[in-house]
Scaffold this motif. Structure first.
Motif, PDB file in Angstrom:
ATOM      1  N   GLY A 128      72.409  16.778  71.711  1.00  0.00           N
ATOM      2  CA  GLY A 128      71.655  16.170  72.774  1.00  0.00           C
ATOM      3  C   GLY A 128      70.778  17.038  73.436  1.00  0.00           C
ATOM      4  O   GLY A 128      70.197  16.520  74.356  1.00  0.00           O
ATOM      5  N   VAL A 129      70.556  18.172  73.073  1.00  0.00           N
ATOM      6  CA  VAL A 129      69.525  19.195  73.890  1.00  0.00           C
ATOM      7  C   VAL A 129      68.121  19.064  73.321  1.00  0.00           C
ATOM      8  O   VAL A 129      67.190  19.194  74.104  1.00  0.00           O
ATOM      9  CB  VAL A 129      70.190  20.685  73.787  1.00  0.00           C
ATOM     10  CG1 VAL A 129      69.162  21.531  74.247  1.00  0.00           C
ATOM     11  CG2 VAL A 129      71.438  20.663  74.406  1.00  0.00           C
ATOM     12  N   CYS A 130      67.757  19.149  71.932  1.00  0.00           N
ATOM     13  CA  CYS A 130      66.475  19.387  71.504  1.00  0.00           C
ATOM     14  C   CYS A 130      65.715  18.203  71.266  1.00  0.00           C
ATOM     15  O   CYS A 130      64.500  18.244  71.308  1.00  0.00           O
ATOM     16  CB  CYS A 130      66.492  19.926  70.087  1.00  0.00           C
ATOM     17  SG  CYS A 130      67.204  19.077  68.670  1.00  0.00           S
ATOM     18  N   GLY A 131      66.212  16.965  71.181  1.00  0.00           N
ATOM     19  CA  GLY A 131      65.549  15.704  71.173  1.00  0.00           C
ATOM     20  C   GLY A 131      64.879  15.428  69.799  1.00  0.00           C
ATOM     21  O   GLY A 131      64.245  14.424  69.491  1.00  0.00           O
ATOM     22  N   ALA A 132      65.124  16.118  68.857  1.00  0.00           N
ATOM     23  CA  ALA A 132      64.614  16.091  67.279  1.00  0.00           C
ATOM     24  C   ALA A 132      64.922  14.792  66.723  1.00  0.00           C
ATOM     25  O   ALA A 132      64.293  14.227  65.829  1.00  0.00           O
ATOM     26  CB  ALA A 132      64.917  17.368  66.322  1.00  0.00           C
ATOM     27  N   CYS A 133      66.012  14.204  67.228  1.00  0.00           N
ATOM     28  CA  CYS A 133      66.879  13.092  66.642  1.00  0.00           C
ATOM     29  C   CYS A 133      66.377  11.825  67.032  1.00  0.00           C
ATOM     30  O   CYS A 133      67.082  10.713  66.978  1.00  0.00           O
ATOM     31  CB  CYS A 133      68.182  13.287  66.432  1.00  0.00           C
ATOM     32  SG  CYS A 133      68.864  13.277  68.195  1.00  0.00           S
ATOM     33  N   LEU A 184      67.538  16.441  62.640  1.00  0.00           N
ATOM     34  CA  LEU A 184      68.645  16.966  63.162  1.00  0.00           C
ATOM     35  C   LEU A 184      68.342  18.313  63.424  1.00  0.00           C
ATOM     36  O   LEU A 184      68.333  19.228  62.540  1.00  0.00           O
ATOM     37  CB  LEU A 184      69.942  16.826  62.668  1.00  0.00           C
ATOM     38  CG  LEU A 184      70.400  15.147  62.486  1.00  0.00           C
ATOM     39  CD1 LEU A 184      71.548  15.246  61.520  1.00  0.00           C
ATOM     40  CD2 LEU A 184      71.197  15.092  64.057  1.00  0.00           C
ATOM     41  N   GLY A 185      68.366  18.844  65.115  1.00  0.00           N
ATOM     42  CA  GLY A 185      68.459  20.073  65.281  1.00  0.00           C
ATOM     43  C   GLY A 185      69.517  20.676  65.843  1.00  0.00           C
ATOM     44  O   GLY A 185      70.562  21.136  65.052  1.00  0.00           O
ATOM     45  N   CYS A 186      69.773  20.265  67.160  1.00  0.00           N
ATOM     46  CA  CYS A 186      71.153  20.926  67.687  1.00  0.00           C
ATOM     47  C   CYS A 186      72.401  20.034  67.668  1.00  0.00           C
ATOM     48  O   CYS A 186      73.537  20.625  67.768  1.00  0.00           O
ATOM     49  CB  CYS A 186      70.912  20.936  69.314  1.00  0.00           C
ATOM     50  SG  CYS A 186      70.598  19.122  70.092  1.00  0.00           S
ATOM     51  N   GLU A 187      72.105  18.919  67.377  1.00  0.00           N
ATOM     52  CA  GLU A 187      73.040  17.622  67.067  1.00  0.00           C
ATOM     53  C   GLU A 187      74.200  17.760  68.504  1.00  0.00           C
ATOM     54  O   GLU A 187      75.216  17.440  68.081  1.00  0.00           O
ATOM     55  CB  GLU A 187      74.103  18.326  65.951  1.00  0.00           C
ATOM     56  CG  GLU A 187      73.462  18.233  64.647  1.00  0.00           C
ATOM     57  CD  GLU A 187      74.173  18.180  63.598  1.00  0.00           C
ATOM     58  OE1 GLU A 187      74.898  17.270  63.271  1.00  0.00           O
ATOM     59  OE2 GLU A 187      73.855  19.057  62.523  1.00  0.00           O
ATOM     60  N   ARG A 227      68.928   9.542  71.853  1.00  0.00           N
ATOM     61  CA  ARG A 227      69.419  10.745  70.955  1.00  0.00           C
ATOM     62  C   ARG A 227      70.206  10.155  69.774  1.00  0.00           C
ATOM     63  O   ARG A 227      71.447   9.900  70.100  1.00  0.00           O
ATOM     64  CB  ARG A 227      69.761  11.865  71.932  1.00  0.00           C
ATOM     65  CG  ARG A 227      68.672  12.232  72.665  1.00  0.00           C
ATOM     66  CD  ARG A 227      68.861  13.166  73.382  1.00  0.00           C
ATOM     67  NE  ARG A 227      67.219  13.429  73.978  1.00  0.00           N
ATOM     68  CZ  ARG A 227      66.744  14.411  74.339  1.00  0.00           C
ATOM     69  NH1 ARG A 227      67.267  15.611  74.003  1.00  0.00           N
ATOM     70  NH2 ARG A 227      65.588  14.467  74.782  1.00  0.00           N
ATOM     71  N   CYS A 230      72.001  11.648  67.587  1.00  0.00           N
ATOM     72  CA  CYS A 230      72.961  12.413  67.343  1.00  0.00           C
ATOM     73  C   CYS A 230      74.055  12.279  68.232  1.00  0.00           C
ATOM     74  O   CYS A 230      75.247  12.912  67.982  1.00  0.00           O
ATOM     75  CB  CYS A 230      72.645  13.930  67.372  1.00  0.00           C
ATOM     76  SG  CYS A 230      72.459  14.561  68.814  1.00  0.00           S
TER      77      CYS A 230
HETATM   78  S1  FES Z   1      69.695  16.805  67.255  1.00  0.00           S
HETATM   79 FE1  FES Z   1      69.144  17.612  69.152  1.00  0.00          FE
HETATM   80  S2  FES Z   1      69.116  16.165  70.379  1.00  0.00           S
HETATM   81 FE2  FES Z   1      69.885  15.353  68.584  1.00  0.00          FE
END
Ligand code: FES
Ligand code: FES
Length: 187
Positions: A70-75, A65-68, A85, A87
């Protein structure tokens, strides 16, 4: 004219008291999600995200979980085969669904071709973004097994990496495509 609430405004004020017949809001719900072949069932707060369900209830912390928002795609995980996504989704929306996380890809002893290619092409440094890139790339290569470099760049445009500068990631996905087609990797 003096200050204050006008008679007309005063007349439009509404009571915030719930009506005695209003339904009681549901705040918890049973959820069952099949993740990497195992069903995880729990009663969750209806606001629990799919990401928190995967990490907190299933204990699969490979999904980051990065941005939480919907922006970073880590999730990114696969929901019934499609990248989502986690999150941005609620666990209750995934009730009954099939989820695939990065843990299903490979093991340290037996890496998935994508993981091998990321390792060989320096597609990661800190590794925080890597699960999201791997799952995005997995879904992409299943749809497009012979992508151009430009198509790879477009496919990962929604995933952020603060370390690598992306060149190694693009090279890794191109190499993984070759490996997954049964051609020798490396180049
Ligand atoms: S945590 Fe960044 S898009 Fe979901
Ligand atoms: S490897 Fe560090 S954010 Fe991508």
């Amino acid at each position: 004219m003096g200050r204050g609430v006008t008679p007309a405004r005063r007349g439009t004020r509404r009571s915030r008291q719930p009506s005695p017949s209003a339904p009681v809001p549901v705040s918890r719900q049973d959820v069952a999600v099949r993740i990497n072949g195992t069903v995880y069932q729990a009663e969750v707060d209806v606001r629990t995200t799919l990401a928190d369900f995967i990490r907190g209830h299933a204990g699969l912390t490979g999904t980051h979980l990065g941005c939480e928002h919907g922006v970073c795609g880590a999730c990114t995980v696969l929901l019934n085969g499609e990248p989502v996504r986690s999150c941005l989704m609620l666990a209750v929306q995934a009730d009954g669904a099939e989820v695939t996380t990065v843990e299903a890809l490979g093991t340290p002893e037996r890496l998935h071709p994508l993981q091998e290619a990321f390792r060989e092409h320096h597609g990661l440094q800190c590794g925080f973004c890597t699960p999201g890139f791997l799952m995005t790339a997995l879904a992409f290569l299943q749809e497009n097994p012979r992508p151009t470099t430009e198509e790879i760049r477009q496919a990962i445009a929604g995933n952020l990496c603060r370390c690598t500068g992306y060149q190694g990631i693009v090279a890794a996905i191109a190499d993984a495509a070759r490996r997954m087609r049964g051609e020798s990797g490396g180049g």
